[in-house]
Design a protein around this motif. Structure first.
Motif, mmCIF file in Angstrom:
data_model
loop_
_atom_site.group_PDB
_atom_site.id
_atom_site.type_symbol
_atom_site.label_atom_id
_atom_site.label_comp_id
_atom_site.label_asym_id
_atom_site.label_seq_id
_atom_site.Cartn_x
_atom_site.Cartn_y
_atom_site.Cartn_z
ATOM 1 N N PHE A 224 -4.826 8.371 -3.529
ATOM 2 C CA PHE A 224 -3.650 9.252 -3.479
ATOM 3 C C PHE A 224 -3.589 10.197 -4.669
ATOM 4 O O PHE A 224 -2.933 11.236 -4.602
ATOM 5 C CB PHE A 224 -2.371 8.424 -3.290
ATOM 6 N N THR B 18 0.838 -1.206 0.000
ATOM 7 C CA THR B 18 0.000 0.000 0.000
ATOM 8 C C THR B 18 0.868 1.249 0.000
ATOM 9 O O THR B 18 0.631 2.197 -0.764
ATOM 10 C CB THR B 18 -0.920 0.001 1.235
ATOM 11 N N GLU B 19 1.883 1.265 0.850
ATOM 12 C CA GLU B 19 2.750 2.452 0.939
ATOM 13 C C GLU B 19 3.541 2.648 -0.356
ATOM 14 O O GLU B 19 3.825 3.780 -0.750
ATOM 15 C CB GLU B 19 3.699 2.344 2.133
ATOM 16 N N PHE B 20 3.901 1.547 -0.999
ATOM 17 C CA PHE B 20 4.601 1.689 -2.284
ATOM 18 C C PHE B 20 3.681 2.335 -3.324
ATOM 19 O O PHE B 20 4.077 3.247 -4.048
ATOM 20 C CB PHE B 20 5.116 0.346 -2.790
ATOM 21 N N VAL B 21 2.452 1.862 -3.395
ATOM 22 C CA VAL B 21 1.493 2.458 -4.344
ATOM 23 C C VAL B 21 1.319 3.950 -4.036
ATOM 24 O O VAL B 21 1.383 4.805 -4.924
ATOM 25 C CB VAL B 21 0.132 1.733 -4.279
ATOM 26 N N ALA B 22 1.116 4.258 -2.756
ATOM 27 C CA ALA B 22 0.908 5.663 -2.360
ATOM 28 C C ALA B 22 2.126 6.515 -2.709
ATOM 29 O O ALA B 22 1.994 7.622 -3.252
ATOM 30 C CB ALA B 22 0.627 5.731 -0.861
ATOM 31 N N ALA B 23 3.284 5.984 -2.414
ATOM 32 C CA ALA B 23 4.508 6.750 -2.658
ATOM 33 C C ALA B 23 4.761 6.942 -4.149
ATOM 34 O O ALA B 23 5.226 7.995 -4.592
ATOM 35 C CB ALA B 23 5.696 6.029 -2.012
ATOM 36 N N ARG B 24 4.444 5.918 -4.913
ATOM 37 C CA ARG B 24 4.656 6.028 -6.367
ATOM 38 C C ARG B 24 3.699 7.072 -6.972
ATOM 39 O O ARG B 24 4.091 7.844 -7.843
ATOM 40 C CB ARG B 24 4.447 4.654 -7.019
ATOM 41 N N VAL B 25 2.449 7.095 -6.504
ATOM 42 C CA VAL B 25 1.512 8.128 -6.972
ATOM 43 C C VAL B 25 2.040 9.511 -6.593
ATOM 44 O O VAL B 25 2.020 10.443 -7.405
ATOM 45 C CB VAL B 25 0.101 7.922 -6.374
ATOM 46 N N SER B 26 2.520 9.633 -5.362
ATOM 47 C CA SER B 26 3.054 10.923 -4.924
ATOM 48 C C SER B 26 4.206 11.368 -5.810
ATOM 49 O O SER B 26 4.296 12.537 -6.189
ATOM 50 C CB SER B 26 3.529 10.838 -3.468
ATOM 51 N N ALA B 27 5.082 10.441 -6.142
ATOM 52 C CA ALA B 27 6.224 10.782 -6.990
ATOM 53 C C ALA B 27 5.765 11.196 -8.387
ATOM 54 O O ALA B 27 6.243 12.192 -8.938
ATOM 55 C CB ALA B 27 7.189 9.595 -7.071
ATOM 56 N N LEU B 28 4.832 10.443 -8.947
ATOM 57 C CA LEU B 28 4.359 10.785 -10.297
ATOM 58 C C LEU B 28 3.654 12.137 -10.314
ATOM 59 O O LEU B 28 3.718 12.864 -11.307
ATOM 60 C CB LEU B 28 3.423 9.684 -10.818
ATOM 61 N N TYR C 279 10.643 18.381 -4.945
ATOM 62 C CA TYR C 279 9.208 18.643 -4.960
ATOM 63 C C TYR C 279 8.795 19.660 -3.886
ATOM 64 O O TYR C 279 7.610 19.981 -3.784
ATOM 65 C CB TYR C 279 8.412 17.351 -4.712
ATOM 66 N N THR D 71 -2.870 13.825 -2.899
ATOM 67 C CA THR D 71 -1.647 14.551 -3.257
ATOM 68 C C THR D 71 -1.990 15.951 -3.763
ATOM 69 O O THR D 71 -1.259 16.912 -3.526
ATOM 70 C CB THR D 71 -0.842 13.809 -4.336
#
Lengths: 231, 119
Positions: free
Chosen positions: B75, A216-226, B109, B79
């Motif tokens: 997210f 879950t945290e990987f998905v969340a973090a990847r969305v944040s990065a994108l 960012y 975000t």
């Protein structure tokens, strides 16, 4: 709102239906018709050639012409919604100051952020599951209440946020009320609208999904990065 | 940054640099499928996402693929709330991630950096 065979949990279905209904109602600073227009405008942004041009440019302020808009919201609102929907990673404090200088109050802005992004969650999930976007709800007549939190505080964000004591949760290493939970605290109904939509999707610990907390945290973090999100 | 905390609870050292890169393995189970699902969802590649979702469901299970997309959708909204309100990092996170943020590019960012860059 969702067909029964989509493997979505009941609390999520109920929350999204409630949000859709709530968007149609008068809020604290916007009428129901304006709130529904915000959703319509967020959808129109995805088909807007000016937004496409800006997104591809080195500067988010590049590009001439007008947005492809779907509503009669004020131009400053249309621009804000389009930018939030299509290029959120390049929103800046000076841009925000320009929105406020154009006559949008902090409170009205917060409510717009909530409505637009609650609808982003719902629309994104529909698209992700291969579903048609839900029909816009029929606006409900009535005047905004004008209610807001007079105890909101300046604490490093662009606008006043919910005052909250910072008690640390040892397991998550996050404050009991993380900053994101305070961001829309100036308008409690706006915070409520957004988080009733968001909450069934995620938890900081002990997540009740078929993927692990780390996944879950990987998905969340990847969305944040994108989305180039710092927070 | 919560992935790091999750790794500490799991006694697993995830490669956090892979989060901000367009390829790479964090070490999270089914990370490849999760990455493909998220990237198609955020890019709005709905046609491709249908195929990826079907294949990911075969690899990880249908409920897991759907749940991954529910998290991505959430997210995609939250975000934008952070970006539109310019909230700073929570103090504890800011203090404990100074090196991490610099090393994997998250500082790029930061809202002050964006204002300087874009006006």
């Amino acid at each position: 709102m969702y067909p029964p065979n989509t493997r979505l949990r009941e609390n999520l279905r109920e929350a999204h239906s409630a949000t859709w209904q709530c968007i149609a109602e008068p809020g604290s600073f916007w009428r129901g018709t304006e709130r529904v227009s915000m959703v319509s405008e967020a959808r129109a942004a995805l088909e807007c050639s000016l937004c496409v041009e800006r997104k591809a440019a080195l500067s988010p302020n590049a590009g001439n012409g007008n947005h492809r808009c779907a509503t009669n919201l004020e131009p400053v609102m249309i621009d804000a919604i389009h930018r939030m929907r299509t290029d959120p990673g390049r929103l800046t404090k000076s841009w925000f100051d320009g929105v406020i200088a154009a006559g949008i109050s902090h409170q009205a802005y917060v409510e717009m952020v909530s409505v637009v992004n609650a609808s982003v969650i719902i629309d994104t999930l529909h698209r992700c599951l291969g579903l048609e976007l839900p029909a816009l709800p029929a606006p409900i007549e009535g005047e905004p209440s004008g209610d807001y939190n007079t105890d909101a505080v300046d604490d490093g964000a662009w606008l006043p946020v919910l005052a909250a004591e910072q008690v640390m949760n040892e397991e998550t290493r996050m404050p009991s009320v993380p900053y994101i939970g305070r961001a829309m605290g100036l308008v409690p109904s706006a915070a409520q609208l957004f988080f009733q939509t968001f909450r069934p999707h995620y938890a900081l610990i002990d997540i009740k999904l078929a993927i692990s907390q780390a996944q879950t945290e990987f998905v969340a973090a990847r969305v944040s990065a994108l989305n180039e999100c710092f927070y | 940054m919560l992935l790091r905390a999750s790794g500490e609870r799991d006694h697993t050292d995830y490669d956090l640099a892979a989060v901000t890169q367009n390829s790479g393995d964090t070490g999270v189970p089914h990370g490849d499928w999760l990455r493909k699902l998220v990237e198609a969802a955020i890019a709005g590649e709905w046609g491709a996402l249908g195929d990826i979702r079907r294949d990911a469901a075969m690899a990880m299970g249908e409920q897991a693929a759907v749940d991954a997309l529910t998290v991505a959708a959430a997210f995609n909204g939250i975000t934008r709330v952070a970006d539109a309100t310019g909230i700073p990092l929570d103090t504890s996170t800011a203090e404990s991630t100074v090196e991490l943020r610099a090393s994997i590019g998250i500082d790029d960012y930061a809202y002050a950096a964006k204002t300087e860059r874009y006006g």
